[in-house]
Design an enzyme around this catalytic site. Structure first.
Site, PDB file in Angstrom:
ATOM      1  N   GLU A 110      -9.991   7.034   3.568  1.00  0.00           N
ATOM      2  CA  GLU A 110     -10.914   6.085   4.166  1.00  0.00           C
ATOM      3  C   GLU A 110     -10.109   4.843   4.505  1.00  0.00           C
ATOM      4  O   GLU A 110      -9.093   4.572   3.883  1.00  0.00           O
ATOM      5  CB  GLU A 110     -12.024   5.730   3.170  1.00  0.00           C
ATOM      6  CG  GLU A 110     -11.657   4.649   2.137  1.00  0.00           C
ATOM      7  CD  GLU A 110     -10.568   5.051   1.136  1.00  0.00           C
ATOM      8  OE1 GLU A 110     -10.343   6.262   0.956  1.00  0.00           O
ATOM      9  OE2 GLU A 110      -9.946   4.150   0.550  1.00  0.00           O
TER      10      GLU A 110
ATOM     11  N   LYS B 162       0.806  -1.225   0.000  1.00  0.00           N
ATOM     12  CA  LYS B 162       0.000   0.000   0.000  1.00  0.00           C
ATOM     13  C   LYS B 162       0.839   1.274   0.000  1.00  0.00           C
ATOM     14  O   LYS B 162       0.430   2.301  -0.522  1.00  0.00           O
ATOM     15  CB  LYS B 162      -0.951   0.003   1.183  1.00  0.00           C
ATOM     16  CG  LYS B 162      -2.117  -0.956   0.969  1.00  0.00           C
ATOM     17  CD  LYS B 162      -3.255  -0.687   1.928  1.00  0.00           C
ATOM     18  CE  LYS B 162      -4.489  -1.462   1.532  1.00  0.00           C
ATOM     19  NZ  LYS B 162      -4.335  -2.907   1.797  1.00  0.00           N
TER      20      LYS B 162
ATOM     21  N   SER C  12       1.489  -9.802  -1.258  1.00  0.00           N
ATOM     22  CA  SER C  12       1.165  -8.390  -1.055  1.00  0.00           C
ATOM     23  C   SER C  12       1.499  -7.867   0.333  1.00  0.00           C
ATOM     24  O   SER C  12       1.772  -6.679   0.496  1.00  0.00           O
ATOM     25  CB  SER C  12      -0.320  -8.160  -1.357  1.00  0.00           C
ATOM     26  OG  SER C  12      -1.136  -9.009  -0.568  1.00  0.00           O
TER      27      SER C  12
HETATM   28  C1  LIG Z   1      -5.226  -3.937   1.443  1.00  0.00           C
HETATM   29  C2  LIG Z   1      -4.526  -5.177   1.123  1.00  0.00           C
HETATM   30  C3  LIG Z   1      -4.892  -5.976   0.014  1.00  0.00           C
HETATM   31  C4  LIG Z   1      -6.076  -5.677  -0.854  1.00  0.00           C
HETATM   32  O1  LIG Z   1      -6.004  -4.478  -1.586  1.00  0.00           O
HETATM   33  P1  LIG Z   1      -5.769  -4.467  -3.140  1.00  0.00           P
HETATM   34  O2  LIG Z   1      -6.070  -3.070  -3.528  1.00  0.00           O
HETATM   35  O3  LIG Z   1      -6.690  -5.465  -3.760  1.00  0.00           O
HETATM   36  O4  LIG Z   1      -4.341  -4.837  -3.377  1.00  0.00           O
HETATM   37  C5  LIG Z   1      -4.153  -7.112  -0.267  1.00  0.00           C
HETATM   38  N1  LIG Z   1      -3.109  -7.489   0.516  1.00  0.00           N
HETATM   39  C6  LIG Z   1      -2.730  -6.753   1.584  1.00  0.00           C
HETATM   40  C7  LIG Z   1      -1.580  -7.225   2.398  1.00  0.00           C
HETATM   41  C8  LIG Z   1      -3.420  -5.584   1.929  1.00  0.00           C
HETATM   42  O5  LIG Z   1      -3.043  -4.880   3.009  1.00  0.00           O
END
Ligand SMILES: *Cc1c(COP(=O)(O)O)cnc(C)c1O
Length: 394
Positions: free
Chosen positions: A111, A89, A378
């Site tokens: 948000e 993020k 992610s």
């Molecule tokens: C917020 C988040 C997501 C989901 O958000 P996307 O916009 O779909 O990438 C996925 N993995 C993690 C670790 C997150 O914090």
């Protein structure tokens, strides 16, 4: 054709479904972002913070023990979990705060659902000494108390939202209301590839650093392109970041994994593409979970970051055009996958990322011969230990 078109459409999706008062703001933002993005000094500044502050480039790691267990797949993990704040993020919040600074904005609003985007926003506001206000559903404030503490520590005001279901979509409505009333000094920092144009496009460009790096790293290691890309899809920013730089490579199969919650037919999931229909939410047209009267349904996933009834419009477009394929993974499958990655590689993934991992055994059974995969890891799992210990009763 390059997407989006001049009005922010990705095929029939995207656009700007907003009240008149927001239109001027969005047009300004579109113009200012495009000036920034064309400016080499902006790019240099963005790269500086991505490297020196956030810790890019992230590793593309060959998960050998996991691959051996899967037999037919050679899996590389794109380690976004190793970034500062523990997830992808921050790529987006750094990009947008640099745009906000160039626009002369002094106050940042955002948000947040689980609090991950709120924390990433509070982080960059602290870094640049800007005022930060985060809207968060009062239910989420209770459920995600630790992230509230984090945001406050970094100087953000967290405003609990009591309307509607008191969760993410209500927080987003409240942030938009604030934005309309405080246009002059306020910048609205959206956390994923959703919302009205230019947000889906802008966030995609900032997150594309994931795929640009992964492509180069993979070519270096394997001397060819990967057969598959796999990433989890909430709003869709980590997935689009990985996918976009490969979307014209016909031989690369692209798979987005949505949260099937308790099951796609249970009524308790977040699979907007695989189980939703076209509709408008938060200023853009996309795939959406809604009832027969067009009322937005409440989403569910064990992964708080996937718990959103909509999805970025470019994913709806990728699905329609066959550029990417979308599948669902349940809560139970994701938790199992989290355990598998922890034990085979010593890497505890975020519950969101565990959804992508959970698709690998299904893919492994389908392919012929040996195939290569880049999976977007992610985020890291530290934030989910409370949920995990509840679920596992440990
Ligand atoms: C917020 C988040 C997501 C989901 O958000 P996307 O916009 O779909 O990438 C996925 N993995 C993690 C670790 C997150 O914090």
């Amino acid at each position: 054709m390059r997407m989006p078109d001049v009005n922010g459409h990705f095929g029939e999706f995207g656009g700007r479904y907003v009240p008149e008062t927001l239109m001027a703001l969005l047009l300004d933002l579109e113009k200012d972002f495009s000036l920034c993005w064309k400016d080499p000094s902006f790019r240099k500044e963005f790269r500086f913070y991505l490297e020196e502050y956030a810790g890019r480039p992230t590793r593309l790691y060959y998960a050998e023990r996991l691959s051996r267990q899967l037999k037919t797949l050679k899996v590389y993990l794109k380690r976004e979990d190793l970034l500062h704040t523990g997830a992808h993020k921050v790529n987006n919040t750094l990009g947008q705060i640099l745009v906000a600074r160039r626009m002369g904005k002094k106050r940042i609003i955002a948000e947040t659902g689980a609090g991950q985007h709120g924390v990433a926003t509070a982080t960059v506001c602290a870094l640049f000494g800007l005022k930060c206000v985060v809207y968060m559903g009062s239910e989420d404030v209770k459920r995600q108390a630790l992230n509230v503490v984090r945001m406050k520590l970094m100087g953000a005001d967290v405003v609990p939202v009591e309307s509607g279901s008191k969760t993410l979509k209500d927080a987003m409505n409240e942030a938009i209301r604030d934005w309309v009333t405080n246009v002059r000094d306020t910048y609205y920092l959206i956390g994923t590839v959703a919302g009205p144009h230019p947000y889906p496009y802008m966030v995609r460009e900032f997150q594309s650093v994931i795929g640009i790096e992964a492509r180069k790293q993979f070519l270096q290691k394997e001397k060819k392109l990967p057969d598959y890309l796999v990433a989890c899809v909430g709003g869709g920013s980590n997935a689009m970041g990985l996918f976009y730089p490969f979307h014209q490579d016909k031989k690369v199969h692209i798979i987005g994994v949505e949260a099937a919650g308790h099951g796609l037919h249970s009524g308790a999931h977040s699979a907007a593409i695989t189980a939703g229909s076209p509709g408008v939410l938060h200023g853009c047209k996309s795939a959406l979970l809604q009832d027969e009267n067009g009322q937005v349904s409440i989403a569910h996933s064990v992964a708080a970051g996937l718990d959103y009834p909509g999805v970025g419009p470019e994913h709806a477009y990728f699905n329609d055009t066959g550029i990417a394929e979308y599948v669902g993974v349940t809560d139970v499958e994701a938790i199992e996958a989290l355990k598998v990655l922890s034990r085979t590689e010593g890497i505890i993934p975020a519950l969101e990322s565990a959804h992508a991992i959970a698709y690998l055994p299904k893919l492994a059974r389908k392919v012929k011969g040996k195939k290569t995969v880049i999976l977007c890891l992610s985020g890291r799992g530290d934030k989910d230990m409370g949920t995990i210990s509840e679920v596992l009763g440990a």
